[in-house]
Design a protein around this motif. Sequence first.
Motif, PDB file in Angstrom:
ATOM      1  N   GLN A  50       0.818  -1.200   0.000  1.00  0.00           N
ATOM      2  CA  GLN A  50       0.000   0.000   0.000  1.00  0.00           C
ATOM      3  C   GLN A  50       0.861   1.264   0.000  1.00  0.00           C
ATOM      4  OE1 GLN A  50      -3.246   2.619   0.203  1.00  0.00           O
ATOM      5  NE2 GLN A  50      -3.241   0.458  -0.264  1.00  0.00           N
ATOM      6  N   THR A  94      -0.394  -9.594  -3.556  1.00  0.00           N
ATOM      7  CA  THR A  94      -1.432  -9.723  -4.584  1.00  0.00           C
ATOM      8  C   THR A  94      -1.041  -9.028  -5.881  1.00  0.00           C
ATOM      9  OG1 THR A  94      -2.561  -7.723  -3.866  1.00  0.00           O
ATOM     10  CG2 THR A  94      -3.252  -9.780  -2.836  1.00  0.00           C
ATOM     11  N   ALA A  95       0.027  -8.242  -5.843  1.00  0.00           N
ATOM     12  CA  ALA A  95       0.336  -7.411  -7.015  1.00  0.00           C
ATOM     13  C   ALA A  95       0.817  -8.256  -8.192  1.00  0.00           C
ATOM     14  CB  ALA A  95       1.396  -6.384  -6.649  1.00  0.00           C
ATOM     15  N   PRO A  96       0.458  -7.842  -9.402  1.00  0.00           N
ATOM     16  CA  PRO A  96       0.948  -8.542 -10.593  1.00  0.00           C
ATOM     17  C   PRO A  96       2.360  -8.085 -10.968  1.00  0.00           C
ATOM     18  CG  PRO A  96      -0.597  -6.839 -11.248  1.00  0.00           C
ATOM     19  CD  PRO A  96      -0.509  -6.785  -9.747  1.00  0.00           C
ATOM     20  N   PHE A 153      -5.122  -8.871 -11.880  1.00  0.00           N
ATOM     21  CA  PHE A 153      -4.936  -7.412 -11.914  1.00  0.00           C
ATOM     22  C   PHE A 153      -6.079  -6.699 -11.176  1.00  0.00           C
ATOM     23  CE2 PHE A 153      -6.430  -3.684 -14.470  1.00  0.00           C
ATOM     24  CZ  PHE A 153      -5.451  -2.778 -14.099  1.00  0.00           C
ATOM     25  N   HIS A 187      -6.073  -7.238  -7.323  1.00  0.00           N
ATOM     26  CA  HIS A 187      -5.040  -6.420  -6.683  1.00  0.00           C
ATOM     27  C   HIS A 187      -5.485  -4.964  -6.588  1.00  0.00           C
ATOM     28  CE1 HIS A 187      -1.259  -4.521  -5.724  1.00  0.00           C
ATOM     29  NE2 HIS A 187      -1.279  -3.853  -6.854  1.00  0.00           N
ATOM     30  N   ILE A 201      -8.130  -4.604  -3.863  1.00  0.00           N
ATOM     31  CA  ILE A 201      -7.606  -4.760  -2.499  1.00  0.00           C
ATOM     32  C   ILE A 201      -6.841  -3.503  -2.066  1.00  0.00           C
ATOM     33  CG2 ILE A 201      -5.855  -6.002  -1.131  1.00  0.00           C
ATOM     34  CD1 ILE A 201      -6.738  -8.561  -2.685  1.00  0.00           C
ATOM     35  N   GLU A 202      -5.987  -3.001  -2.942  1.00  0.00           N
ATOM     36  CA  GLU A 202      -5.183  -1.833  -2.554  1.00  0.00           C
ATOM     37  C   GLU A 202      -6.023  -0.550  -2.524  1.00  0.00           C
ATOM     38  OE1 GLU A 202      -2.356  -1.989  -1.161  1.00  0.00           O
ATOM     39  OE2 GLU A 202      -1.984  -4.107  -1.607  1.00  0.00           O
TER      40      GLU A 202
END
Lengths: 226, 413
Positions: free
Chosen positions: A110, A209-211, B320, B323, B326-327
Motif C-alpha cells: 500500500q 497480490t500485485a501482478p 490485476f 489487486h 484490495i489496494e
Amino acid sequence: MQHQLAWHARGASKPSLSSTALNPSISRPTAIHARPALTSLAPLSASSRGSRPIVAAAAESAAQQPAAATQPSSSDAAQKAAKVLEKATPKQKEWYAVVAYAEFFFNDPQNESLAEQLRERVRYFKEINREIDFYIVPEPRWLDQKYPEQAKMVRRPCAAIMSTDKSWITFMKLRLDRVLRFDLGPIPDSEALAVGGKLPEFKKPEKWTAPYPGYTPGWWEKFIPQ
Amino acid sequence: MALLGGMQRQQLSLRTASGSKAVPALPARSVSRRSAVRCNAAAANAPAQTDELGFKKMREGIKEAGEESILTPRFYTTDFDEMEQLFSLEKNPNLKLDELEAMLNEFKQDYNQKHFVRNESFKKAADNVQGPARKIFIEFLERSCTAEFSGFLLYKELGRRLKKTNPVVAEIFTLMSRDEARHAGFLNKAMSDFNLALDLGFLTRNRKYTFFKPKFIFYATFLSEKIGYWRYISIYRHLQRNPENQMYPLFEYFENWCQDENRHGDFFTAVLKSQPQFLDDWKAKLWSRFFCLSVYITMYLNDHQRTAFYESLGLNTRHFNQHVIIETNKSVARVFPQVPDCENPEFFERMNTLVDLNQKVAAIGNLNVPSPVKTVLRAPLIERMLKEITQLFFSAPMRAGTVDLNPALQSVY
C-alpha cells in the motif's frame, strides 16, 4: 511560479488569503508556537481536530516564520535577549516529521507510492534547482529523547520521514494517515537527522497480490542522512 | 449492458467509467432522462461515416463519441450553491484549512508540468497495433479520455464557482482541472495517432450531465481518483517488467501521470476530513460501503468483459483487478468510516459469481430472438445477481477511517 518558489525558499507554506484576512493576529505570534513540542503530536492533540479554531491554524502558519518561533517570552527584555542570541547563533531550521513502524513505510504494498513520491520529488527539485530538504531517518534519536511518551506508541524498528517543509509533512500525514506527526521546532540539523539504528532486512510480505514484484529493498538508503 | 441497464432501473445501478476511472451511478436525477440521452451525441449534422473497424466518424479524423451506456464515463454536475455553502469561510469559520493549504502547495509545485511531451514513436507504434487489439485499444483510449475530460469540466467549474467563498479550495480545483486537461489532451492526441480523435467541444455541449449532490461527488471522485492511481501504477509496473508487452508508448507515462491521480484523491481526503458530517454517522457508513461496492463491482464486471485488452498487455485480468480492488480498498479505508472486507475469501467468490452471471446475460443479448424473450431469459439471472450484490453489501464490513477523527483506530504506529 516564481512567487511559489519564494515561499519554499523560506521553507514556509503560503498562508491562505482567507485566514490572513480573518486573523489580523497572523503577524503576531502567540504562545502556541513558542513550545512546538507541546502541540506537536497531531493525532492526539486538539489541534488536529475539525473543531480547531481558525486562529490556531493562522498561528501555526505564522509559526512558520522563523523569527517568531525562537522567542519564548512576551516580556520586552526577553525578546531583546532572544534577538541578540539569534544574531549570535546561526539560524536553526524548523523540522517536521511523520513517524511509524518501519514495516509500514518500507514493506507494505500500500505504501510503495512513498518510493514513487520521493523519486518524483528528487527529480522535480533537480528541475527547479532546489536543495533536497527531506530525509528518511531510521530510529530517530530525538524520538526517545524528546518525546518519551509518544515513543512508546511506536513499534520498532521505526523510521521518520523528515523535512523542513512543514506543508509537505502535513501533506504526507494526510496521505499516510497512520503515522505520528511531530513539529520539532528549531533544532540543529545534526540533532534532527541523528540516526539511532538500522533498518532491518524485511521479509517479503506473506500476502502479495500485485501482478508485479515490489521495489528493490534498499531504495530508501539514498535518503538516509550520512 | 442490458443487464446493467436493468439494474439501473432497480436503482442499484452499477456503472463503470473507463480505463482509468470507475464511478458509480446513484439514483440520480438524470436517470429518468435516460432515453433522451442516447440520441444527442449522435446528432451530428453530417451523415455518419464508418471506418474499417466499425467506428462511426463525425468527420474525417474525428470519432463520433461511443454510445452512452451504463458502462461509459459520465459528465457530472452538482449543486454549486451547496458547494459554496460547504466551503464558505464565513459560514464555517472552523473549516480545517491546514491540510487543504498543504494540498494547494503540492498542486502548485506542478510536478508534471514537463511530463506530457510526445515523441515520434507514438504514431509508428499506433500503426503497428493491428487486428482485434486495435479496436479494443481505441475504445480504451476513448473511455480514458472521456473520463479525464469529465474531471476537467467538473473541477474547472468548481474552481470558478468557489473563487469568492474559498479561494484555497477554488485554486485547488483549478489546478486539478489543469492536470485533467493535460491527461485528456494527451489521450486525445493518442487517439489521433489512430486517426480518430474526439471533438471535446462538441462533447461538452452535447453530452448528458449527471447530477450528484456534493457529498456524493466527494465519495465518488475520491474513489475514482484512488482506483485510477492503482490501475495506472499496476499497469505501469507490470509493463516495466514485461517491456515486450508495451505495445504503445502511452503506458510509459503512467508512473508520473498516476501520481496526479493519487494527489487528487488526497485532496478529497482533506475535503472529507474538513466535512466530518460526511464521515461520522450511520448514513456515511452505508454510503461509503455502497460507493466502494459500486465502483469495485462495475470495474470487475467491465474489465472481465474486456479481458482481451488486459491480456494483450500480458496481464491476467482477474489477478490485476483483485489487486487493484484490495489496494484501493486499503487507501480508501484511510478516510471512509467503513469499507467492504475484500480480503474475506467470500468477497471475490461472490464477485466471480457475478462475472459468470453477467457473461450469461451478455450472451442472451447476442441471441437471435425477440427482445421480450430476452427479457424473460435474463430475469432469473438478474435476480441472482441482485442477490449476490445484496449479500456483498450486507456482509460484515471493516471498520475504517482516519486516525485524526478516530484516535482509537490505532494505538500503535
